[in-house]
Design a protein around this motif. Structure first.
Motif, PDB file in Angstrom:
ATOM      1  N   GLN A 202       0.824  -1.209   0.000  1.00 16.46           N
ATOM      2  CA  GLN A 202       0.000   0.000   0.000  1.00 16.46           C
ATOM      3  C   GLN A 202       0.861   1.263   0.000  1.00 16.46           C
ATOM      4  N   GLY A 203       1.943   1.251   0.779  1.00 19.29           N
ATOM      5  CA  GLY A 203       2.815   2.419   0.856  1.00 19.29           C
ATOM      6  C   GLY A 203       3.497   2.721  -0.464  1.00 19.29           C
ATOM      7  N   SER A 204       4.015   1.688  -1.127  1.00 17.07           N
ATOM      8  CA  SER A 204       4.683   1.902  -2.414  1.00 17.07           C
ATOM      9  C   SER A 204       3.688   2.341  -3.478  1.00 17.07           C
ATOM     10  N   ALA A 205       2.458   1.819  -3.405  1.00 16.19           N
ATOM     11  CA  ALA A 205       1.426   2.233  -4.365  1.00 16.19           C
ATOM     12  C   ALA A 205       1.131   3.727  -4.218  1.00 16.19           C
ATOM     13  N   LYS A 206       1.029   4.204  -2.984  1.00 13.83           N
ATOM     14  CA  LYS A 206       0.758   5.627  -2.750  1.00 13.83           C
ATOM     15  C   LYS A 206       1.963   6.502  -3.084  1.00 13.83           C
ATOM     16  N   ALA A 207       3.169   5.890  -3.057  1.00 17.09           N
ATOM     17  CA  ALA A 207       4.386   6.656  -3.348  1.00 17.09           C
ATOM     18  C   ALA A 207       4.741   6.631  -4.829  1.00 17.09           C
ATOM     19  N   GLY A 208       3.956   5.928  -5.647  1.00 16.56           N
ATOM     20  CA  GLY A 208       4.218   5.890  -7.086  1.00 16.56           C
ATOM     21  C   GLY A 208       5.068   4.741  -7.535  1.00 16.56           C
ATOM     22  N   HIS A 300       6.907   9.331   1.674  1.00 17.10           N
ATOM     23  CA  HIS A 300       5.573   9.817   2.013  1.00 17.10           C
ATOM     24  C   HIS A 300       5.636  11.132   2.790  1.00 17.10           C
ATOM     25  N   GLU A 325      -2.287   6.681   8.326  1.00 17.07           N
ATOM     26  CA  GLU A 325      -2.536   7.575   7.189  1.00 17.07           C
ATOM     27  C   GLU A 325      -2.794   6.802   5.902  1.00 17.07           C
ATOM     28  N   ILE A 326      -1.978   5.802   5.602  1.00 17.70           N
ATOM     29  CA  ILE A 326      -2.116   5.119   4.311  1.00 17.70           C
ATOM     30  C   ILE A 326      -3.297   4.145   4.304  1.00 17.70           C
ATOM     31  N   ASP A 328      -6.224   4.831   5.986  1.00 14.60           N
ATOM     32  CA  ASP A 328      -7.317   5.563   6.623  1.00 14.60           C
ATOM     33  C   ASP A 328      -8.691   5.185   6.074  1.00 14.60           C
ATOM     34  N   THR A 329      -8.738   4.659   4.857  1.00 12.96           N
ATOM     35  CA  THR A 329     -10.036   4.262   4.271  1.00 12.96           C
ATOM     36  C   THR A 329     -10.166   2.752   4.157  1.00 12.96           C
TER      37      THR A 329
END
Length: 619
Positions: A202-208, A300, A325-326, A328-329
C-alpha cells in the motif's frame, strides 16, 4: 496531535491474534497432558524439528521495538541499517559453529549449567542473577514502549494492551510450555511478515511505485549505505554496524538462554543448526521489510516530517502514524499492522518468560531440591512462568514512571550481553582460564560497559556524530507549537567527547573484550587452569582451524585438554588439506573417531541426537 481511532474491524483483527495465540497454548496443554514432566515442559521433550524453531527464533528477537524502531532508524538515518545483514550472518555462524555444539553436546537445559561444569557454582549463580535482572527489565520495556507509541497515535488503550500482552503470554506459556511458545512464535512470525507486506504494498502504491521510492530516497541521501569512516564515535558506519553490531547481537543471541533453549529442544544437533541458518533467512527478510518500510515512509513524509514539525512526539510513533494515514479508508488493515507489532512483543515476552522459568528452575530450584518428582517439577515450572509473567508485566508499569530512563533501560540488554559473551568465550575458547579469572572478567566487563553507557546517557554524544539526515517541514500545516529553546548544557568533561560518545553498538564489544582481557590476566596471576582437569566436550578447539597443518602446535594450543582421548587412528588428519579445512569447521577439529565415542553421536547422520543423551552433570 490528532489521534485516529481504531474501527471495529481493527479490533476484530487484533483480537484474533490474542485468541489464536491463547488457543495454541490450550491445544498443547491438552495434547501433552500425559507427558507432564519438566523436561517436556521446558525444552519440548528435546524432539522439536528445525522449521518451527527457526520461525520462533526470528520472531523472538524481532520484537515490536524492531517493527516500530527499525523503519524509524532508516527514515531518519538512511538505509545503512541494511548492513546489519553482515552482523546477522556472523552472529549465526559463530552461534552455530562455536557455541551451540558445546551447549548441545553437554546435555544441559540452562546455558548457565555450563558455567558450573566449566568453572564453579559462584560463576554460574552470578551470571544467572545478571540474566534474570536484565531480562525482566528489558521485557517490561518491550511491553510498554510499543504500547505507548501505538496509544498516542492510534488511540489504542495503553494499559489494556499492556495487561492483555502479559496475561496472554503467561497463559499460553503456563499451559503449553516451550512447544506452545515455539508454535505460537511461528504463527506470530507469519503475522509479522503479512503485516509488513501490507505496508510495503500500500505504501509503495501511494508513493508511485518502488522505482519512485528508490529515486526519491536517493535524492534525499537515504541510499548512502557504505560509509567506511573508522571513527568509533560515529553512530552508524560500515564498521560500527558490521563489527559492533556483531558483538551486540552475539551477546544477546549466541549465548542467550532464549536462543539456546530452543536449539537444544531440537531432536538432533543438525536440526538445531538448520534452525539457526533458516532463522538467518528470516532475519534477512524482516530486515529488508523494515528498511523498505523506512524508505517508503520517508518518501511519504519527505515534504512534511511529522516528528520535527511536532505532529508526533517521538520517532517510535512514525510507523504507526504512517500506517494510520495510508490505511485511513481501509478498516481492518491498521489492526493487522498493530497485530504485526504486538506479534513481536508477544513472541519476545513469551520467550523471556519461558527462559526465565527455565534458568530459575535449573539453576536454583533443582540445586536446592535435587530429588523432586516429575509432577512436582512441572507444577513448579508452571508456577515460575506465572511469577515471571507477573514480574514482566509489573516492570512495564514501572517503565511508565521512568520517563527518559526508558531509553537507558533499552540498552541494558546490550550492556549485559557483552560481558556475558565474554564470559562464555573465556570458558569455551580459553582452556587455561580459571574460575577467578572468569568471575573477575565478568565483573570487569559489566563495569566497563555500564560505565560507558551511563556516561553516554548523562552526557549525550555531540550532534555532529548522531544528527539525522535532513528532514523537511515546508509543506506542513501551520502549527500552534512554539519553537523550543535549547537548554544551556552544563560544562562537559573531556571524556564526554571521547569515551562517552562511543557508538552504542560498541557497548557490547567493550564489555566482551574487557571481560576476556581481564579474565586471561587474572587467570595467569592466580594460577591458570590445568587442561587435563577439563572435559574436552566443554572446550571448542578453534586452534585446530589455524594449526591443522601441525599436530605439535595443535596439541600445544589445546593447553593440556585431551581432545584426542579415545582415538587410535589418525587417517582423517593425514588427508588432504582442503578436506581437513572443511571438516574442521563442521566437526570443530575433533576427529571422526573421537566423535564416534562421544555420547549421543550418530555416525550415520554425522550429528548428535537427544535420544541417546544423558546429562553430563557429574564430572
Amino acid at each position: 496531535m490528532e489521534v485516529k481511532n481504531f474501527a471495529t474491524w481493527d479490533y476484530v483483527v487484533f483480537a484474533g491474534l490474542f485468541i489464536i495465540s491463547s488457543g495454541i497454548g490450550v491445544f498443547f496443554a491438552i495434547k501433552e497432558r500425559k507427558k507432564a514432566t519438566s523436561r517436556e515442559f521446558l525444552v519440548g521433550g528435546r524432539q522439536m524439528t528445525f522449521g518451527p524453531v527457526a520461525l520462533s527464533l526470528t520472531a523472538s528477537f524481532m520484537s515490536a521495538v524492531t517493527v516500530l524502531g527499525a523503519p524509524s532508524e532508516v527514515y531518519r538515518f538512511g538505509a545503512s541499517f541494511m548492513l546489519f545483514f553482515i552482523a546477522y550472518t556472523f552472529v549465526i555462524i559463530f552461534t552455530s559453529e562455536l557455541f551451540l555444539p558445546v551447549f548441545y553436546r553437554s546435555g544441559i537445559t540452562s546455558t548457565y549449567e555450563y558455567l558450573q561444569l566449566r568453572f564453579n557454582k559462584p560463576v554460574r549463580y552470578a551470571a544467572t542473577v545478571i540474566y534474570i535482572v536484565q531480562t525482566i527489565l528489558y521485557t517490561g520495556v518491550v511491553v510498554y514502549a510499543p504500547a505507548l507509541a501505538l496509544n498516542q497515535v492510534t488511540g489504542f488503550n495503553l494499559w489494556g494492551s499492556v495487561f492483555a500482552t502479559g496475561i496472554v503470554c503467561t497463559f499460553y506459556c503456563t499451559l503449553g510450555g516451550l512447544k506452545a511458545v515455539v508454535w505460537t512464535d511461528a504463527f506470530q512470525m507469519v503475522v509479522m511478515i503479512v503485516g509488513f507486506l501490507t505496508v510495503l504494498i500500500q505504501g509503495s502504491a501511494k508513493a508511485g511505485g518502488f522505482h519512485n521510492v528508490l529515486e526519491q530516497s536517493r535524492n534525499g541521501s537515504r541510499l548512502t549505505i557504505f560509509d567506511f569512516d573508522v571513527d568509533p564515535l560515529r553512530r552508524h558506519t560500515f564498521w560500527t554496524i558490521s563489527v559492533g553490531g556483531t558483538f551486540t547481537w552475539l551477546g544477546i543471541y549466541g549465548v542467550n538462554q532464549s536462543t539456546i533453549q530452543r536449539c537444544i529442544s531440537c531432536k538432533t544437533e543438525k536440526h538445531a543448526k538448520l534452525a539457526l541458518y533458516f532463522n538467518l533467512l528470516g532475519l534477512w527478510i524482516i530486515l529488508v521489510c523494515a528498511v523498505f518500510s523506512g524508505l517508503i515512509m520517508y518518501v511519504h513524509f519527505r515534504d512534511c516530517d511529522p516528528w520535527t514539525s511536532g505532529i508526533i512526539s517521538a520517532p517510535d510513533q512514525l510507523m504507526p502514524y504512517f500506517v494510520m494515514e495510508i490505511f485511513d479508508t481501509m478498516p481492518g488493515l491498521p489492526g493487522l499492522f498493530v497485530a504485526c507489532a504486538f506479534s513481536g512483543t508477544l513472541s519476545t515476552v513469551a520467550a523471556s518468560i519461558n527462559a526465565l522459568a527455565t534458568v530459575t528452575f535449573e539453576d536454583f530450584v533443582k540445586s536446592c531440591f535435587p530429588h523432586l518428582s516429575d509432577k512436582t517439577s512441572t507444577w513448579i515450572s508452571k508456577g515460575l512462568c506465572i511469577f515471571f509473567g507477573v514480574m514482566c508485566t509489573s516492570m512495564a508499569v514501572a517503565a511508565s514512571l521512568m520517563g527518559s530512563v526508558v531509553q537507558a533501560a533499552l540498552s541494558i540488554h546490550g550492556m549485559c550481553g557483552g560481558p556475558m559473551l565474554g564470559l562464555f568465550t573465556l570458558g569455551i575458547v580459553f582452556p587455561f582460564v580459571n574460575w577467578k579469572g572468569a568471575l573477575g572478567g565478568l565483573l570487569t566487563g559489566i563495569t566497563l560497559s555500564f560505565w560507558v553507557a551511563i556516561g553516554a546517557f548523562v552526557y549525550p554524544a555531540p550532534d555532529s556524530k548522531t544528527w539525522p539526515l535532513p528532514l523537511l517541514t515546508d509543506q506542513c500545516p501551520p502549527s500552534n507549537l512554539t519553537e523550543s529553546v535549547s537548554p544551556v548544557l552544563p560544562s562537559r568533561p573531556a571524556i564526554a567527547d571521547t569515551w562517552y560518545s562511543l557508538s552504542y553498538l560498541y557497548y557490547s564489544a567493550v564489555g566482551c573484550l574487557g571481560c576476556i582481557a581481564a579474565g586471561i590476566i587474572i587467570s595467569f596471576i592466580t594460577g591458570h587452569q590445568r587442561g587435563k582437569d577439563i572435559q574436552p566436550m566443554l572446550i571448542r578447539p578453534v586452534c585446530n582451524l589455524f594449526c591443522f597443518w601441525s599436530k605439535k602446535y595443535k596439541t600445544l594450543c589445546w593447553c593440556g585438554v585431551q581432545h584426542d582421548r579415545g582415538t587410535e587412528q589418525e587417517n582423517l588428519e593425514n588427508g588432504s588439506t582442503c578436506k581437513q579445512g572443511a571438516e574442521s569447521v563442521l566437526q570443530n577439529g575433533l576427529r571422526r573417531e573421537s566423535l564416534a565415542h562421544a555420547p549421543g553421536y550418530d555416525p550415520k547422520d554425522k550429528s548428535y541426537s537427544n535420544l541417546a543423551f544423558e546429562k553430563i552433570t557429574h564430572f
